[in-house]
Design a protein around this motif. Structure first.
Motif, short mmCIF file in Angstrom:
data_model
loop_
_atom_site.label_atom_id
_atom_site.label_comp_id
_atom_site.label_asym_id
_atom_site.label_seq_id
_atom_site.Cartn_x
_atom_site.Cartn_y
_atom_site.Cartn_z
N ALA A 1 -7.73 -3.88 2.46
CA ALA A 1 -7.05 -4.97 3.15
C ALA A 1 -5.53 -4.91 3.01
O ALA A 1 -5.01 -4.51 1.97
N LEU A 2 -4.86 -5.34 4.09
CA LEU A 2 -3.41 -5.56 4.06
C LEU A 2 -3.21 -7.04 3.77
O LEU A 2 -3.62 -7.90 4.55
N VAL A 3 -2.60 -7.34 2.65
CA VAL A 3 -2.55 -8.71 2.13
C VAL A 3 -1.12 -9.23 2.13
O VAL A 3 -0.21 -8.58 1.61
N ALA A 4 -0.91 -10.41 2.73
CA ALA A 4 0.41 -11.04 2.77
C ALA A 4 0.73 -11.68 1.42
O ALA A 4 -0.13 -11.77 0.53
N GLU A 5 1.96 -12.16 1.27
CA GLU A 5 2.37 -12.75 0.00
C GLU A 5 1.58 -14.00 -0.36
O GLU A 5 1.46 -14.35 -1.53
N ASP A 6 1.02 -14.71 0.67
CA ASP A 6 0.21 -15.90 0.38
C ASP A 6 -1.27 -15.54 0.23
O ASP A 6 -2.12 -16.42 0.24
N ASN A 7 -1.56 -14.24 0.11
CA ASN A 7 -2.91 -13.70 -0.08
C ASN A 7 -3.76 -13.72 1.19
O ASN A 7 -4.97 -13.43 1.12
N SER A 8 -3.17 -14.03 2.34
CA SER A 8 -3.90 -13.93 3.60
C SER A 8 -4.14 -12.46 3.93
O SER A 8 -3.26 -11.61 3.73
N ARG A 9 -5.32 -12.17 4.46
CA ARG A 9 -5.64 -10.81 4.86
C ARG A 9 -5.24 -10.61 6.33
O ARG A 9 -5.85 -11.19 7.22
N MET A 10 -4.23 -9.80 6.55
CA MET A 10 -3.69 -9.60 7.89
C MET A 10 -4.48 -8.57 8.68
O MET A 10 -4.58 -8.65 9.91
N GLY B 1 -1.64 -1.32 -0.40
CA GLY B 1 -0.65 -2.19 -1.01
C GLY B 1 0.77 -1.82 -0.60
O GLY B 1 1.61 -2.69 -0.34
N LEU B 2 1.04 -0.52 -0.48
CA LEU B 2 2.35 -0.06 -0.03
C LEU B 2 2.60 -0.46 1.43
O LEU B 2 3.70 -0.86 1.79
N VAL B 3 1.57 -0.34 2.25
CA VAL B 3 1.69 -0.75 3.65
C VAL B 3 1.98 -2.25 3.73
O VAL B 3 2.84 -2.70 4.51
N SER B 4 1.28 -3.05 2.94
CA SER B 4 1.49 -4.50 2.93
C SER B 4 2.94 -4.83 2.55
O SER B 4 3.57 -5.69 3.16
N GLN B 5 3.44 -4.15 1.54
CA GLN B 5 4.82 -4.39 1.11
C GLN B 5 5.81 -3.96 2.19
O GLN B 5 6.86 -4.60 2.38
N THR B 6 5.47 -2.91 2.92
CA THR B 6 6.35 -2.45 3.99
C THR B 6 6.39 -3.46 5.13
O THR B 6 7.45 -3.68 5.74
N ILE B 7 5.26 -4.09 5.42
CA ILE B 7 5.25 -5.15 6.43
C ILE B 7 6.14 -6.31 5.99
O ILE B 7 6.88 -6.89 6.79
N GLU B 8 6.07 -6.65 4.71
CA GLU B 8 6.93 -7.72 4.17
C GLU B 8 8.40 -7.34 4.29
O GLU B 8 9.24 -8.16 4.68
#
Length: 233
Positions: free
Chosen positions: A122-131, A157-164
């Motif tokens: 999963a790609l997880v946002a900072e509020d723990n939502s699964r995008m 996790g790296l992809v999620s951080q890159t989206i942020e």
């Protein structure tokens, strides 16, 4: 591996999840090099023909990046394994495309082009939502080891951080900084890709169960993580 999915493809908290997803202003956007690089490296690392970054919208699953197929912007939500995968609390979802594997989705599209293996983190946002998901897909059924699952989770996790990071730069109007960040991250991933090519050539495939093989890959992942940590502050 059996995954217990809920009864409905649309969870009770989906409205809040969608608000978070849309906040990032990444749904249905044009390709960007860093995300293309992530999926290309994932396909190479796990020796699969298809890898993708998906974003699960209200009715459609958008592919932000896709390697191994062309001309496919995404799938209807009830046709994409990613839309079911975001519902599970498991770190990595592993499945085939048989109807009995997940009754929440229609496997017609996957079966029509001969897909038989799916693994996604999963790609997880900072509020723990699964995008959405970082997913790898193959035409042959295969095992997926704990070491492989750990690497896929780390890469997601790296992809999620890159989206942020993308969101922060674009929200601040810092387009040049975002382009510079993509260049720096892509360079780090290019080093990973070169390593993966070397390992695959040396041993006729990357054995992620071999600690000596995993160690340099982990070190390269950590270099990408350091770039993200510095830029995210």
């Amino acid at each position: 591996m059996t995954t217990n999915f809920p009864a409905s493809l649309i969870p009770a908290h989906d409205a809040a999840r969608l608000r978070t997803l849309h906040q990032y202003q990444i749904v249905n956007t044009t390709p960007e090099q860093i995300f293309d690089d992530y999926v290309a490296w994932a396909a190479q690392l796990f020796s699969v023909p298809i890898a993708l970054i998906s974003l699960v919208d209200a009715e459609f699953v958008w592919f932000k990046a896709l390697t191994g197929a062309t001309g496919i912007p995404g799938l209807l939500r009830n046709e994409s394994m990613c839309s079911a995968a975001i519902l599970s609390a498991d770190k990595v979802i592993i499945s085939d495309y048989k109807p009995e594997s997940c009754e929440l989705i229609k496997p017609d599209v996957a079966q029509a082009i001969g897909l038989n293996f799916y693994a996604g983190a999963a790609l997880v946002a900072e509020d723990n939502s699964r995008m959405g998901m970082l997913a790898i897909i193959g035409k042959e059924a295969r095992d997926f080891s704990a070491a492989e699952a750990e690497l896929l989770t780390r890469l997601a996790g790296l992809v999620s951080q890159t989206i942020e990071l993308r969101y922060r730069y674009l929200a601040a109007g810092q387009l040049a900084e975002w382009e510079d960040a993509q260049h720096e991250l892509s360079k780090a991933l290019d080093d990973n890709a070169a390593l993966a090519r070397y390992l695959a050539t040396r041993s006729q495939g990357i054995d992620l169960g071999d600690a000596e093989v995993v160690r340099p890959i982990t070190q390269r992942l950590e270099s990408v993580a350091r770039v993200l940590a510095r830029r995210l502050g």
